[in-house]
Design a protein around this motif. Sequence first.
Motif, PDB file in Angstrom:
ATOM      1  N   LEU A  16       0.817  -1.213   0.000  1.00 44.70           N
ATOM      2  CA  LEU A  16       0.000   0.000   0.000  1.00 44.70           C
ATOM      3  C   LEU A  16       0.854   1.268   0.000  1.00 44.70           C
ATOM      4  O   LEU A  16       0.594   2.217   0.737  1.00 44.70           O
ATOM      5  CB  LEU A  16      -0.950  -0.006   1.207  1.00 44.70           C
ATOM      6  N   GLY A  17       1.887   1.266  -0.827  1.00 44.50           N
ATOM      7  CA  GLY A  17       2.713   2.451  -1.000  1.00 44.50           C
ATOM      8  C   GLY A  17       3.810   2.645   0.006  1.00 44.50           C
ATOM      9  O   GLY A  17       4.589   3.594  -0.100  1.00 44.50           O
ATOM     10  N   LYS A  18       3.905   1.743   0.993  1.00 44.06           N
ATOM     11  CA  LYS A  18       4.917   1.883   2.040  1.00 44.06           C
ATOM     12  C   LYS A  18       5.897   0.710   2.025  1.00 44.06           C
ATOM     13  O   LYS A  18       5.574  -0.381   1.549  1.00 44.06           O
ATOM     14  CB  LYS A  18       4.258   1.977   3.417  1.00 44.06           C
ATOM     15  N   VAL A  19       7.082   0.948   2.591  1.00 39.81           N
ATOM     16  CA  VAL A  19       8.082  -0.107   2.731  1.00 39.81           C
ATOM     17  C   VAL A  19       7.822  -0.857   4.030  1.00 39.81           C
ATOM     18  O   VAL A  19       7.827  -0.270   5.112  1.00 39.81           O
ATOM     19  CB  VAL A  19       9.511   0.478   2.742  1.00 39.81           C
ATOM     20  N   MET A  20       7.592  -2.153   3.918  1.00 35.65           N
ATOM     21  CA  MET A  20       7.382  -2.992   5.093  1.00 35.65           C
ATOM     22  C   MET A  20       8.696  -3.562   5.631  1.00 35.65           C
ATOM     23  O   MET A  20       8.898  -3.671   6.825  1.00 35.65           O
ATOM     24  CB  MET A  20       6.440  -4.152   4.757  1.00 35.65           C
ATOM     25  N   GLU A  21       9.577  -3.916   4.689  1.00 35.89           N
ATOM     26  CA  GLU A  21      10.835  -4.552   5.087  1.00 35.89           C
ATOM     27  C   GLU A  21      11.842  -4.399   3.960  1.00 35.89           C
ATOM     28  O   GLU A  21      11.474  -4.431   2.778  1.00 35.89           O
ATOM     29  CB  GLU A  21      10.601  -6.042   5.385  1.00 35.89           C
TER      30      GLU A  21
ATOM     31  N   PRO B  72      19.170  -7.580   2.981  1.00 41.76           N
ATOM     32  CA  PRO B  72      19.898  -8.415   2.018  1.00 41.76           C
ATOM     33  C   PRO B  72      19.075  -9.643   1.670  1.00 41.76           C
ATOM     34  O   PRO B  72      18.365 -10.199   2.522  1.00 41.76           O
ATOM     35  CB  PRO B  72      21.173  -8.787   2.786  1.00 41.76           C
ATOM     36  N   SER B  73      19.139 -10.062   0.421  1.00 44.62           N
ATOM     37  CA  SER B  73      18.282 -11.136  -0.071  1.00 44.62           C
ATOM     38  C   SER B  73      18.366 -12.395   0.794  1.00 44.62           C
ATOM     39  O   SER B  73      17.338 -12.953   1.193  1.00 44.62           O
ATOM     40  CB  SER B  73      18.656 -11.465  -1.516  1.00 44.62           C
ATOM     41  N   ALA B  74      19.575 -12.841   1.102  1.00 45.09           N
ATOM     42  CA  ALA B  74      19.734 -14.073   1.884  1.00 45.09           C
ATOM     43  C   ALA B  74      19.098 -13.937   3.254  1.00 45.09           C
ATOM     44  O   ALA B  74      18.442 -14.868   3.747  1.00 45.09           O
ATOM     45  CB  ALA B  74      21.215 -14.417   2.014  1.00 45.09           C
ATOM     46  N   ASP B  75      19.245 -12.765   3.892  1.00 45.90           N
ATOM     47  CA  ASP B  75      18.674 -12.553   5.229  1.00 45.90           C
ATOM     48  C   ASP B  75      17.156 -12.525   5.181  1.00 45.90           C
ATOM     49  O   ASP B  75      16.488 -13.105   6.049  1.00 45.90           O
ATOM     50  CB  ASP B  75      19.186 -11.232   5.822  1.00 45.90           C
ATOM     51  N   LEU B  76      16.604 -11.844   4.187  1.00 47.45           N
ATOM     52  CA  LEU B  76      15.152 -11.721   4.132  1.00 47.45           C
ATOM     53  C   LEU B  76      14.478 -13.066   3.890  1.00 47.45           C
ATOM     54  O   LEU B  76      13.452 -13.376   4.505  1.00 47.45           O
ATOM     55  CB  LEU B  76      14.751 -10.732   3.043  1.00 47.45           C
ATOM     56  N   TYR B  77      15.064 -13.887   3.022  1.00 42.58           N
ATOM     57  CA  TYR B  77      14.443 -15.179   2.729  1.00 42.58           C
ATOM     58  C   TYR B  77      14.670 -16.186   3.850  1.00 42.58           C
ATOM     59  O   TYR B  77      13.828 -17.056   4.069  1.00 42.58           O
ATOM     60  CB  TYR B  77      14.978 -15.727   1.401  1.00 42.58           C
ATOM     61  N   ALA B  78      15.791 -16.068   4.558  1.00 43.03           N
ATOM     62  CA  ALA B  78      16.072 -17.009   5.644  1.00 43.03           C
ATOM     63  C   ALA B  78      15.362 -16.625   6.933  1.00 43.03           C
ATOM     64  O   ALA B  78      14.958 -17.499   7.704  1.00 43.03           O
ATOM     65  CB  ALA B  78      17.582 -17.089   5.891  1.00 43.03           C
ATOM     66  N   ASP B  79      15.176 -15.314   7.160  1.00 44.25           N
ATOM     67  CA  ASP B  79      14.623 -14.871   8.435  1.00 44.25           C
ATOM     68  C   ASP B  79      13.746 -13.630   8.242  1.00 44.25           C
ATOM     69  O   ASP B  79      14.075 -12.542   8.706  1.00 44.25           O
ATOM     70  CB  ASP B  79      15.768 -14.560   9.411  1.00 44.25           C
TER      71      ASP B  79
ATOM     72  N   GLN C   9      11.063 -10.862   8.908  1.00 44.29           N
ATOM     73  CA  GLN C   9      10.614 -10.344  10.192  1.00 44.29           C
ATOM     74  C   GLN C   9       9.200  -9.754  10.156  1.00 44.29           C
ATOM     75  O   GLN C   9       8.486  -9.801  11.149  1.00 44.29           O
ATOM     76  CB  GLN C   9      11.589  -9.264  10.682  1.00 44.29           C
ATOM     77  N   HIS C  10       8.803  -9.206   9.016  1.00 45.80           N
ATOM     78  CA  HIS C  10       7.489  -8.575   8.941  1.00 45.80           C
ATOM     79  C   HIS C  10       6.420  -9.629   8.634  1.00 45.80           C
ATOM     80  O   HIS C  10       6.641 -10.513   7.796  1.00 45.80           O
ATOM     81  CB  HIS C  10       7.471  -7.498   7.858  1.00 45.80           C
ATOM     82  N   PRO C  11       5.256  -9.563   9.280  1.00 44.71           N
ATOM     83  CA  PRO C  11       4.184 -10.535   9.000  1.00 44.71           C
ATOM     84  C   PRO C  11       3.783 -10.584   7.528  1.00 44.71           C
ATOM     85  O   PRO C  11       3.447 -11.659   7.013  1.00 44.71           O
ATOM     86  CB  PRO C  11       3.023 -10.036   9.873  1.00 44.71           C
ATOM     87  N   TYR C  12       3.818  -9.447   6.837  1.00 48.21           N
ATOM     88  CA  TYR C  12       3.454  -9.432   5.420  1.00 48.21           C
ATOM     89  C   TYR C  12       4.485 -10.191   4.592  1.00 48.21           C
ATOM     90  O   TYR C  12       4.130 -10.981   3.715  1.00 48.21           O
ATOM     91  CB  TYR C  12       3.332  -7.990   4.935  1.00 48.21           C
TER      92      TYR C  12
ATOM     93  N   PRO D 174       7.665  -7.393  15.271  1.00 45.68           N
ATOM     94  CA  PRO D 174       8.319  -8.216  14.254  1.00 45.68           C
ATOM     95  C   PRO D 174       8.742  -9.574  14.806  1.00 45.68           C
ATOM     96  O   PRO D 174       8.726  -9.811  16.011  1.00 45.68           O
ATOM     97  CB  PRO D 174       9.545  -7.377  13.877  1.00 45.68           C
ATOM     98  N   GLY D 175       9.111 -10.450  13.907  1.00 49.20           N
ATOM     99  CA  GLY D 175       9.605 -11.765  14.295  1.00 49.20           C
ATOM    100  C   GLY D 175       8.819 -12.870  13.632  1.00 49.20           C
ATOM    101  O   GLY D 175       7.686 -12.672  13.173  1.00 49.20           O
ATOM    102  N   PRO D 176       9.402 -14.063  13.562  1.00 48.69           N
ATOM    103  CA  PRO D 176       8.727 -15.202  12.916  1.00 48.69           C
ATOM    104  C   PRO D 176       7.443 -15.590  13.641  1.00 48.69           C
ATOM    105  O   PRO D 176       7.325 -15.458  14.857  1.00 48.69           O
ATOM    106  CB  PRO D 176       9.762 -16.329  12.989  1.00 48.69           C
ATOM    107  N   PHE D 177       6.464 -16.072  12.887  1.00 45.27           N
ATOM    108  CA  PHE D 177       5.243 -16.587  13.477  1.00 45.27           C
ATOM    109  C   PHE D 177       5.526 -17.914  14.196  1.00 45.27           C
ATOM    110  O   PHE D 177       6.287 -18.747  13.706  1.00 45.27           O
ATOM    111  CB  PHE D 177       4.171 -16.838  12.410  1.00 45.27           C
ATOM    112  N   THR D 178       4.891 -18.079  15.323  1.00 41.72           N
ATOM    113  CA  THR D 178       4.959 -19.366  16.009  1.00 41.72           C
ATOM    114  C   THR D 178       3.915 -20.303  15.419  1.00 41.72           C
ATOM    115  O   THR D 178       2.984 -19.866  14.719  1.00 41.72           O
ATOM    116  CB  THR D 178       4.696 -19.194  17.512  1.00 41.72           C
ATOM    117  N   GLU D 179       4.044 -21.594  15.691  1.00 41.87           N
ATOM    118  CA  GLU D 179       3.053 -22.557  15.198  1.00 41.87           C
ATOM    119  C   GLU D 179       1.670 -22.249  15.756  1.00 41.87           C
ATOM    120  O   GLU D 179       0.661 -22.429  15.076  1.00 41.87           O
ATOM    121  CB  GLU D 179       3.485 -23.972  15.571  1.00 41.87           C
TER     122      GLU D 179
END
Length: 341
Positions: free
Chosen positions: A234-239, A242-249, A251-254, A324-329
Amino acid sequence: MTRPLLDVHDLRVTFSLGSGGLLPWSKPRLLHAVNGVDFTLQPGETLGIVGESGSGKSTLARALIGLVDAQGSAEWVDGKDLIGLSPGQMMAYRNDIQMVFQDPLASLNPRMTVGQIIAEPLVTHHPGLSRAEVKTRVKAMMEKVGLLSNQINRYPHEFSGGQCQRIGIARALIVEPKLIICDEPVSALDVSIQAQVINLLIRLQQELGLSLIFIAHDLSVVKHISDRVLVMYLGKVMEIAPSADLYADPQHPYTQALLSAVPVPDPDFDPATSVVPLHGELPSPSNPPSGCVFRTRCPRAQARCASEVPVLQGQAHQTACHFPGPFTEAEIAKARSTEAA
C-alpha cells in the motif's frame, strides 16, 4: 564507503481522484500510491521490489524516471535530485537511467523494424553518430542479448515474447546506462523463458557493471537475481534486507505471508503448519487504514497498530513493524482457524 548511485528519501506519489462529495467546494479525494519510500542503491547492485498488485511498485519506478509527478528526493550519484526535473532537464539523465517494461510486445512500436527500435535511443542521444556507426552498434547489441544480427530488418510481430523482451533490453542498453529499472520484465513469459531472460540480465550486469531495480511478483525470481529486497504494501516499505537474510529470516508478517505462499516442491511439506494465510483484500490507497496499513490483514495486529505508524528500524535488515519476528506454530494455527471460520 562508496557513494550510492541513487539515494531515495521520503518519495511520495499522490493522485487526485476529484471531488470527494457532491458540492463543488468539497475537498478532493487523494490516492497515495507511493507514501514515504526510502532506500539507497549502490553501483553494481540489484534491488528487488516485491509486493501485491496495487502496492505502488510500478508507480515508484515511473516516479524515478520522471513519468509521474512525485515529491521527496531521489539524489543521483552526481548530487542532482531527479525529482521535480523538467522533461528537458531529465533528458540529461536518460543515458544513465533506462527502463524495461512488463509487456514485451506492447512496449515495441509495431511500425518500426527491430533495428530502428534499438537504434532510436542512440540516434536521440548521440545525433553525431553516422548511420554506419549506429548500425554497427545495433548489430553488436543484438548479438550481446542473444538475437541474430541478420534479424535487424524484421518487425516485432515476427518474434516470440522472449525475443521481444530481449529487444527491449537491447534498446535499454544501447546508450550504456548505469541503471536499468525492470518493471516485471518476465511476468508475461513462460517459466523456461523467464529463466533465460533472468540469466541474461545477470550476465549483462556483470559484464557492463549495471545497477538494476527489479520489480516482480514472483519471489523466487527476485531471490535469484537480487542483492537486496524491498517489500512494499500500500505504497509503504514494510521490510528491506539483504536477499539471503530476508528469505532465511523474514521479520514482517506481510513478508512471511508472501514467502509462505511460494510453492514448495516437497511432498512432506505441510501447508497447515507452515503457511501464514493472508486474509482479505488490499485496502484502497485512497482510504488507507490508520496506523500500520497492514493491520487490517495482520493476524498479529493489536491496539497499538491502529494508533501508531511503525517506522523502519534496524541496520542492514530493516522492518516497519511494532511486533516483528517469525510466526509461532500457535499463531499460524490461530490464523488458519480464523480463516476457516
